[in-house]
Design a protein around this motif. Structure first.
Motif, PDB file in Angstrom:
ATOM      1  N   ALA A  79      15.613   0.777 -16.213  1.00  0.00           N
ATOM      2  CA  ALA A  79      14.467   0.886 -17.121  1.00  0.00           C
ATOM      3  C   ALA A  79      14.741   0.267 -18.480  1.00  0.00           C
ATOM      4  CB  ALA A  79      14.095   2.357 -17.300  1.00  0.00           C
ATOM      5  N   GLY A  80      13.701  -0.376 -19.043  1.00  0.00           N
ATOM      6  CA  GLY A  80      13.755  -0.878 -20.405  1.00  0.00           C
ATOM      7  C   GLY A  80      14.720  -2.041 -20.572  1.00  0.00           C
ATOM      8  N   GLY A  81      15.432  -2.039 -21.688  1.00  0.00           N
ATOM      9  CA  GLY A  81      16.362  -3.115 -22.009  1.00  0.00           C
ATOM     10  C   GLY A  81      15.869  -3.932 -23.184  1.00  0.00           C
ATOM     11  N   GLN A  82      16.734  -4.828 -23.666  1.00  0.00           N
ATOM     12  CA  GLN A  82      16.367  -5.741 -24.748  1.00  0.00           C
ATOM     13  C   GLN A  82      16.611  -7.176 -24.312  1.00  0.00           C
ATOM     14  OE1 GLN A  82      18.845  -5.682 -28.284  1.00  0.00           O
ATOM     15  NE2 GLN A  82      20.580  -4.777 -27.201  1.00  0.00           N
ATOM     16  N   SER A  83      15.919  -8.111 -24.962  1.00  0.00           N
ATOM     17  CA  SER A  83      15.898  -9.499 -24.494  1.00  0.00           C
ATOM     18  C   SER A  83      17.240 -10.203 -24.629  1.00  0.00           C
ATOM     19  CB  SER A  83      14.835 -10.292 -25.254  1.00  0.00           C
ATOM     20  OG  SER A  83      15.103 -10.290 -26.643  1.00  0.00           O
ATOM     21  N   GLY A  84      18.054  -9.771 -25.548  1.00  0.00           N
ATOM     22  CA  GLY A  84      19.390 -10.334 -25.725  1.00  0.00           C
ATOM     23  C   GLY A  84      20.232  -9.332 -26.476  1.00  0.00           C
ATOM     24  N   GLU A  85      21.533  -9.495 -26.432  1.00  0.00           N
ATOM     25  CA  GLU A  85      22.384  -8.531 -27.106  1.00  0.00           C
ATOM     26  C   GLU A  85      22.090  -8.521 -28.600  1.00  0.00           C
ATOM     27  OE1 GLU A  85      26.488  -7.989 -25.499  1.00  0.00           O
ATOM     28  OE2 GLU A  85      26.030  -9.903 -24.546  1.00  0.00           O
ATOM     29  N   ASN A  86      21.771  -7.339 -29.123  1.00  0.00           N
ATOM     30  CA  ASN A  86      21.431  -7.120 -30.534  1.00  0.00           C
ATOM     31  C   ASN A  86      20.162  -7.843 -30.965  1.00  0.00           C
ATOM     32  OD1 ASN A  86      23.790  -5.528 -31.045  1.00  0.00           O
ATOM     33  ND2 ASN A  86      24.979  -7.419 -31.092  1.00  0.00           N
TER      34      ASN A  86
END
Length: 374
Positions: free
Chosen positions: A354-361
């Motif tokens: 579930a979720g996540g971010q497009s790139g680290e930081n």
């Protein structure tokens, strides 16, 4: 979707979870069964990992959540919502998915939380510690001491309060949920990290276990046989230490990780605890704490999430999903999730990412939920 076979036991239909056939005097696991229908072979049973598709999205975009299972629910709690010039926005939201993948939204966490930990024990999913804000300098602010307990009806109650601690690790062994390490101040360094290990039993009675052998934050937890392992982490620098606790809360120091980088994600399959990260080989511990290594990831990377469904441990992040079985044979499976730092949990026959971010930081978050079954 995985096919299933049911057998009658006591006038009730029970789903067959595993099937074996004798070959050469040995029991071999059956991965697929077919039945003849109209002159054609039709799949009637599959124990292999399959991608189901997408579940209902999270109630809000977020990443770096913590996940735990209780009763018929997988819970995804807290995490970061977004990043701006003022810092990171932190969430108190909780999304719950049942065994039919129906989503509900229980009472929110008592505080917004990032850097918290999750573990399950008895009839409770516990979310401990964390911080309610995180600034652009990389410092936690407004550390949390509360431990929220959700029961099988998704009612939230308060467990014994710990000291305000963030960047904690969580794992379970026997009748205990364990929370280990962390920092008691905004910055992670050798002056601020703790070696405390806190234990909750199924009645939420609180006790302390022997300290970690090295005080540190951001340990990664997993289970192998009769042990809960806490691996890696950092104080002034990153470390490779692995501490193991048995069901009596006796601590053993296991062989160290081969690399400080194998601290991105951990999962259990069979009697193996697997720690992976930005290296070619994972560190793997069996039920006797013997360490081996294997190439579990097809591509070394960080920002991973991991969980186990059926006989498979799945490691997903950065647009790649790798999995292995108890023989530690690696394969890859398709994924629609391109993000990093997802939350992962298993409920019934389903593994959810579930979720996540497009790139680290990057701070640009997603709300998608991808489902696998075995």
């Amino acid at each position: 979707m995985a096919k299933a076979v049911y057998v009658g036991v006591g006038s009730k239909a029970h789903k067959m979870k595993k099937a074996y056939i004798g070959i050469g005097g040995k029991a071999r696991k059956v991965k697929k069964m077919y039945i003849g229908v109209g002159g054609k072979a039709r799949l009637c049973y599959s124990a292999e990992l399959e991608k189901v598709g997408m579940a209902t999205a999270l109630s809000t975009t977020r990443y770096d959540m913590r996940a735990a299972t209780v009763g018929k629910y997988a819970l995804f709690a807290g995490g970061y919502i977004s990043k701006s010039s003022f810092g990171y926005s932190v969430s108190s939201s909780v999304d719950a998915y049942n065994t039919s993948l129906t989503k509900s939204t229980p009472t929110e966490l008592s505080y917004k939380r990032c850097g918290h930990a999750a573990a399950s024990v008895g009839g409770y999913a516990l979310f401990a510690g964390g911080a309610s804000s995180y600034n652009l300098l990389g410092f936690y602010e407004n550390l949390v001491s509360a431990v929220d307990a959700y029961d099988a009806s998704l009612t939230r109650s308060a467990a014994h309060i710990i000291g305000a601690t963030v960047a904690i690790g969580g794992a379970a062994v026997g009748n205990y949920a364990l929370f280990a390490g962390g920092t008691v101040y905004s910055q992670i360094n050798e002056d601020n990290v703790t070696s405390d290990v806190l234990a909750y039993d199924p009645s939420l009675t609180f006790t302390t276990a022997p300290w970690l052998s090295v005080a540190r934050a951001n340990v990664k937890g997993a289970s192998a046989g009769n042990y809960a392992l806490f691996a890696g982490g950092r104080a002034g620098s990153f470390c490779t230490t692995v501490d193991a606790y048995n069901a009596s809360l006796t601590r053993t120091t296991a062989t160290a990780l081969s690399s400080t980088k194998n601290n991105s994600a951990a999962a259990t399959v069979g009697n193996h605890a697997i720690f992976v990260g930005n290296t070619a080989s994972a560190d793997i511990y069996d039920a006797s704490l013997t360490k081996t290594s294997a190439a579990i990831l097809s591509t070394a990377r960080t920002g991973l999430a991991a969980t186990t469904v059926g006989d498979y441990a799945i490691f997903s992040g950065g647009g790649v999903a790798d999995f292995c079985d108890a023989s530690l044979t690696r394969s890859s499976i398709g994924t629609s999730m391109t993000g990093y730092d997802m939350g992962a949990a298993t409920i019934g026959d389903y593994a959810l990412f579930a979720g996540g971010q497009s790139g680290e930081n990057s701070g640009t978050a997603y709300d998608s939920v991808e489902v696998y079954t075995a």
